[in-house]
Design a protein around this motif. Sequence first.
Motif, PDB file in Angstrom:
ATOM      1  N   ILE A 192       0.847  -1.191   0.000  1.00 44.15           N
ATOM      2  CA  ILE A 192       0.000   0.000   0.000  1.00 44.15           C
ATOM      3  C   ILE A 192       0.888   1.249   0.000  1.00 44.15           C
ATOM      4  N   THR A 193       0.571   2.193  -0.870  1.00 46.18           N
ATOM      5  CA  THR A 193       1.264   3.478  -0.885  1.00 46.18           C
ATOM      6  C   THR A 193       0.451   4.472  -0.068  1.00 46.18           C
ATOM      7  N   PRO A 194       0.946   4.868   1.095  1.00 45.30           N
ATOM      8  CA  PRO A 194       0.156   5.795   1.926  1.00 45.30           C
ATOM      9  C   PRO A 194       0.115   7.187   1.310  1.00 45.30           C
ATOM     10  N   VAL A 195      -1.073   7.711   1.143  1.00 42.55           N
ATOM     11  CA  VAL A 195      -1.249   9.081   0.660  1.00 42.55           C
ATOM     12  C   VAL A 195      -2.233   9.777   1.587  1.00 42.55           C
ATOM     13  N   GLU A 196      -2.157  11.092   1.586  1.00 44.84           N
ATOM     14  CA  GLU A 196      -3.046  11.889   2.427  1.00 44.84           C
ATOM     15  C   GLU A 196      -3.675  12.973   1.575  1.00 44.84           C
ATOM     16  N   THR A 197      -4.959  13.170   1.730  1.00 39.80           N
ATOM     17  CA  THR A 197      -5.662  14.229   1.021  1.00 39.80           C
ATOM     18  C   THR A 197      -6.124  15.250   2.036  1.00 39.80           C
ATOM     19  N   ARG A 198      -5.753  16.506   1.787  1.00 37.26           N
ATOM     20  CA  ARG A 198      -6.101  17.560   2.748  1.00 37.26           C
ATOM     21  C   ARG A 198      -6.849  18.691   2.058  1.00 37.26           C
ATOM     22  N   GLY A 199      -7.779  19.290   2.806  1.00 36.47           N
ATOM     23  CA  GLY A 199      -8.444  20.516   2.369  1.00 36.47           C
ATOM     24  C   GLY A 199      -8.985  20.398   0.965  1.00 36.47           C
ATOM     25  N   VAL A 200      -8.642  21.386   0.142  1.00 35.53           N
ATOM     26  CA  VAL A 200      -8.972  21.273  -1.273  1.00 35.53           C
ATOM     27  C   VAL A 200      -8.244  20.039  -1.785  1.00 35.53           C
ATOM     28  N   PRO A 201      -8.690  19.416  -2.866  1.00 35.46           N
ATOM     29  CA  PRO A 201      -8.142  18.111  -3.230  1.00 35.46           C
ATOM     30  C   PRO A 201      -6.669  18.156  -3.633  1.00 35.46           C
ATOM     31  N   VAL A 202      -5.810  17.909  -2.658  1.00 33.50           N
ATOM     32  CA  VAL A 202      -4.384  17.778  -2.898  1.00 33.50           C
ATOM     33  C   VAL A 202      -3.936  16.454  -2.303  1.00 33.50           C
ATOM     34  N   GLN A 203      -3.265  15.647  -3.122  1.00 34.26           N
ATOM     35  CA  GLN A 203      -2.744  14.360  -2.660  1.00 34.26           C
ATOM     36  C   GLN A 203      -1.298  14.540  -2.237  1.00 34.26           C
ATOM     37  N   TYR A 204      -1.021  14.237  -0.982  1.00 33.11           N
ATOM     38  CA  TYR A 204       0.345  14.327  -0.455  1.00 33.11           C
ATOM     39  C   TYR A 204       0.883  12.913  -0.242  1.00 33.11           C
ATOM     40  N   CYS A 205       2.059  12.654  -0.796  1.00 33.19           N
ATOM     41  CA  CYS A 205       2.668  11.333  -0.690  1.00 33.19           C
ATOM     42  C   CYS A 205       4.105  11.499  -0.191  1.00 33.19           C
TER      43      CYS A 205
ATOM     44  N   ALA B  52      -1.050  17.073  -6.733  1.00 33.71           N
ATOM     45  CA  ALA B  52      -0.294  16.031  -6.034  1.00 33.71           C
ATOM     46  C   ALA B  52       1.103  16.535  -5.735  1.00 33.71           C
ATOM     47  N   VAL B  53       1.599  16.158  -4.559  1.00 37.15           N
ATOM     48  CA  VAL B  53       2.959  16.506  -4.144  1.00 37.15           C
ATOM     49  C   VAL B  53       3.634  15.251  -3.603  1.00 37.15           C
ATOM     50  N   ASN B  54       4.818  14.948  -4.119  1.00 32.82           N
ATOM     51  CA  ASN B  54       5.652  13.882  -3.570  1.00 32.82           C
ATOM     52  C   ASN B  54       6.949  14.498  -3.076  1.00 32.82           C
ATOM     53  N   THR B  55       7.234  14.326  -1.801  1.00 29.20           N
ATOM     54  CA  THR B  55       8.488  14.834  -1.250  1.00 29.20           C
ATOM     55  C   THR B  55       8.746  14.156   0.090  1.00 29.20           C
ATOM     56  N   THR B  56       9.812  14.559   0.745  1.00 28.34           N
ATOM     57  CA  THR B  56      10.179  13.946   2.020  1.00 28.34           C
ATOM     58  C   THR B  56       9.235  14.401   3.128  1.00 28.34           C
ATOM     59  N   PRO B  57       9.088  13.596   4.170  1.00 35.17           N
ATOM     60  CA  PRO B  57       8.223  14.004   5.292  1.00 35.17           C
ATOM     61  C   PRO B  57       8.654  15.338   5.899  1.00 35.17           C
TER      62      PRO B  57
END
Length: 968
Positions: A524-537, A731-736
């Motif tokens: 499973i690839t954990p992703v988080e969706t916050r506020g307006v639809p933005v996927q953070y990975c 969508a944003v992919n970056t380090t924690p």
Amino acid sequence: MLRQTRSVFQKFRCLSFNGQQHTWRLKSTSATERALQYQPGQKVHGFTVREVVAVPDLFLTAVKLTHDKTGAQYLHAARDDSNNLFSVQFRTTPMDSTGVPHILEHTVLCGSEKYPCRDPFFKMLNRSLSTFMNAFTASDYTMYPFSTQNGKDFQNLLSVYLDAVFFPCLREQDFWQEGWRLENENPTDPSSPLVFKGVVFNEMKGAFSDNERLYAQHLQNKLYPDHTYSVVSGGEPLAIPDLTWEQLKQFHATHYHPSNARFFTYGDLPLENHLKQIQEEALSRFERIEPNTEVPSQPHWTSPREDHVTCSPDALAPDPTRQNTLCVSYLLGDITDTFEGFTLSLLSSLMISGPNSPFYKSLIEPKIGTDFSCVVGYDGSTKEASFSIGLQGMAEEDTERVKEIISQTIDDIIENGFEEERIEALLHKIEIQMKHQSTNFGLSLASENTHRLTLSMSPEDDYLEKQAKAEEEKLHKKIEVLSDGDRKEIYEKGLELLAAQSKTQDASCLPALKVSDIEPTIPITPVETRGVPVQYCEQPTNGLVYFRAMCSLNTLPDDLKLYVPLFCSVITKMGCGDLDYRQQAQQMEMRTGGMSVSTQVIPDSNHLDTFEQGILLFSSCLERNVPHMFELWSDIFNKPHFNDEERLRVLVMMSAQELANGISYSGHMYAMSRASRYLTPAGDLQETFGGIEQVKFMKRTAEMSDLTHVIRALPRIKKHLLNPANMRWCAVNTTPQKMSDTAAQLESFMKDVAANRRDHKRLFLNDCVFTCCLQVQNFQPCQMKTYFDMPFPVHFVSETIRTVPFSHQDYASLCILARMMTAKFLHGEIREKGGAYGGGARMGGGGLFSFYSYRDPNSLQTLSAFHKGVDWAKSGRFTQQDIDEAKLSVFSAVDSPVAPADKGMGRFLSGITDEMKQSHRERLFAVSHKHLVEVAERYFTVGQKMFGVTILGPENDTFKRDPSWLVL
């Protein structure tokens, strides 16, 4: 300012330092730490360790070894990456253009001592979970690489590869099939005419129908005229029939010896295991020899030379009256001087890359040609490097002018050097390349330089006719010396080959994984969706931030659809805000790893006639540059520049030229796209955006004397696309550690673009994934057969059938069926018997099942093979082993490595969640013999199926006379 540029240039060696990572296992027993335990002088399974070097920037440890008995050299890159790679390379230096190294590459993969079944290489595609398998022939080397994430699979593939290259069967029948042969046109009819056949023969006929490939080959041959680079390693079609089977075997004996080999392995598997297997299964059986394959230095000329070649006209060229190419190439120093080569490669980039470079300003912007010549910049693929600069798409009368511009530009560079800011931007680009992690990590010029070649190329109306006549004359010379006995022997050998090709092969000798070796569940690839639809990975992106945004096309008027790919191409290249296009390019190079906009046609996973249409914004940057990256996007959204017609014309010409050049290389993709056009609305739009329809549109646009109409269309498109009300998902992919700061910067960007909307509409129209799907109410699928008359000596063929979407229960069965039909039936019919370079079947995500062939001499025979393949599937003449092998092949693609930058993108782009992928995975496991027969009956039965057919190829009266075909 960098002024010391007198020894400017050596070939740019693709120094992209791409890192790769999938599973980081930073433990006390990590692969890198284990490798550091080796010591110079240590003996390991017949090898001696020569050097051990830690490379912390790339998270790896390099171990260099030599095989004691044969002198074979070995390099291992230990890295905590589960996608392990092996490659063995041989220096192959032919002295004629018969294509002996290329044909040998094909033939060694047709069976070996330990694995004598025909075509073990292709069969292993269905017996392993490899993430990559292939072989390559270059000008002076041949390499055999594979990669896999499964340790047992690695051992299996290594065994097959070692046996193939060192102990091949090299049967005469394999030489006939893969190289060339004289054979009756109809092998079962001795009265049918004798013709040339062979996979490589047809492949190279297709390759030389590509004018860019033709020009590049001539340029290398003429710049290095005194040794192996003066010949065509892949084979010149008219020289290939001069090669004999005995010559092929002799070339193998001298060139495919461990003393002439270089081994490379990469990944987290233990080096010692690799060395043990290689020693025991191959190298222990050899003694050292002197292969004498070294490439000598090219003697330098005392004065410059000029030459000229011809090619076929291109009916889709942006300007039919301007199809000439001219390039000036300089011989440079030896590529083993890595520091000089690296320095000169940087200088090459400064000279030609982007609108701020001197040669872009002097050659491209005056619109003398459509684009740089296909060979441009620093090239380090040969022993001595070269630097080339020139133009394509130019008029013949501009030849002298272009020569003068090139000479003057070099003088100006020597005099003035480069701006400090441009050097800084280039160094920034290198920094990003070093940090970016891909999934395939494992895989002196001055005015007085007298070794300079100026090569021009022009179209010749009867070029193809002359080529065909030359082949006919070659064939006649071969035939006229044949006795009746010779003809009888050719006929009998043809029947023998046909019988061998038709015989079911016993592949039980080959190693294979089992379906039970496949992981039952996906990670499973954990992703988080916050506020307006933005996927953070959150991912270990090594200090980089990746940003994507999707903007819907649903409100765009139909009359603007054809312009969308052009809009995407130019929107980041014409300037924005207070920046003109040169300043914009400079800022993008200084602050980002690139900014791009591309079209997206995304089929709905539930309905064939529903899809999402949009554009994808993509960019990346170092963590410190996130504010600058979003500032650039804000200016593109709020204040893009469209009114510079001269700049637009340059971009239009370059885009049209690139599209026209691509057809001969990717003709099967264009055929599949066109065949899909009338089957689904998504297929129709994809053809509009990326098919021959778009090539023709760009050609018409490039021919316009006035681009006012285009300039007026671009702001209209921008109003709909770069509209925050139509931005449905980011969508944003970056380090924690960097995610919170990036989220704040993204929110600021979105507020900024929303504030500039006069109507102040809500920022996002949608608040969940995939709610922008468009259902085309009036679309009616229909059948269409289209033949495109193209200046090619071979064909590209596709038949595409409307089936079911991704979530349908039959989709998994169709995926398995496509793979099984390719491996168990179509490969033999289309490639082995038909002589095409490639062919098969594939199941597309849009619910379209496509048959295809590539560089194919027999279009009608191939269409028949497609239909025979359907009959074979319906008959159920396949075994459970065949099904299991097809499943392994499908899962190797499903489970291919995903880079940190791309994690979560399936969900973001197509709405396919991990849960949906798991359901699909379970359906793949469950596919049975009964399911495969049923879907073949259900979707491929004549009278029931909805299909489209497209062929690209040479003029053919058969199709012109048949009213069921649309001939274009």
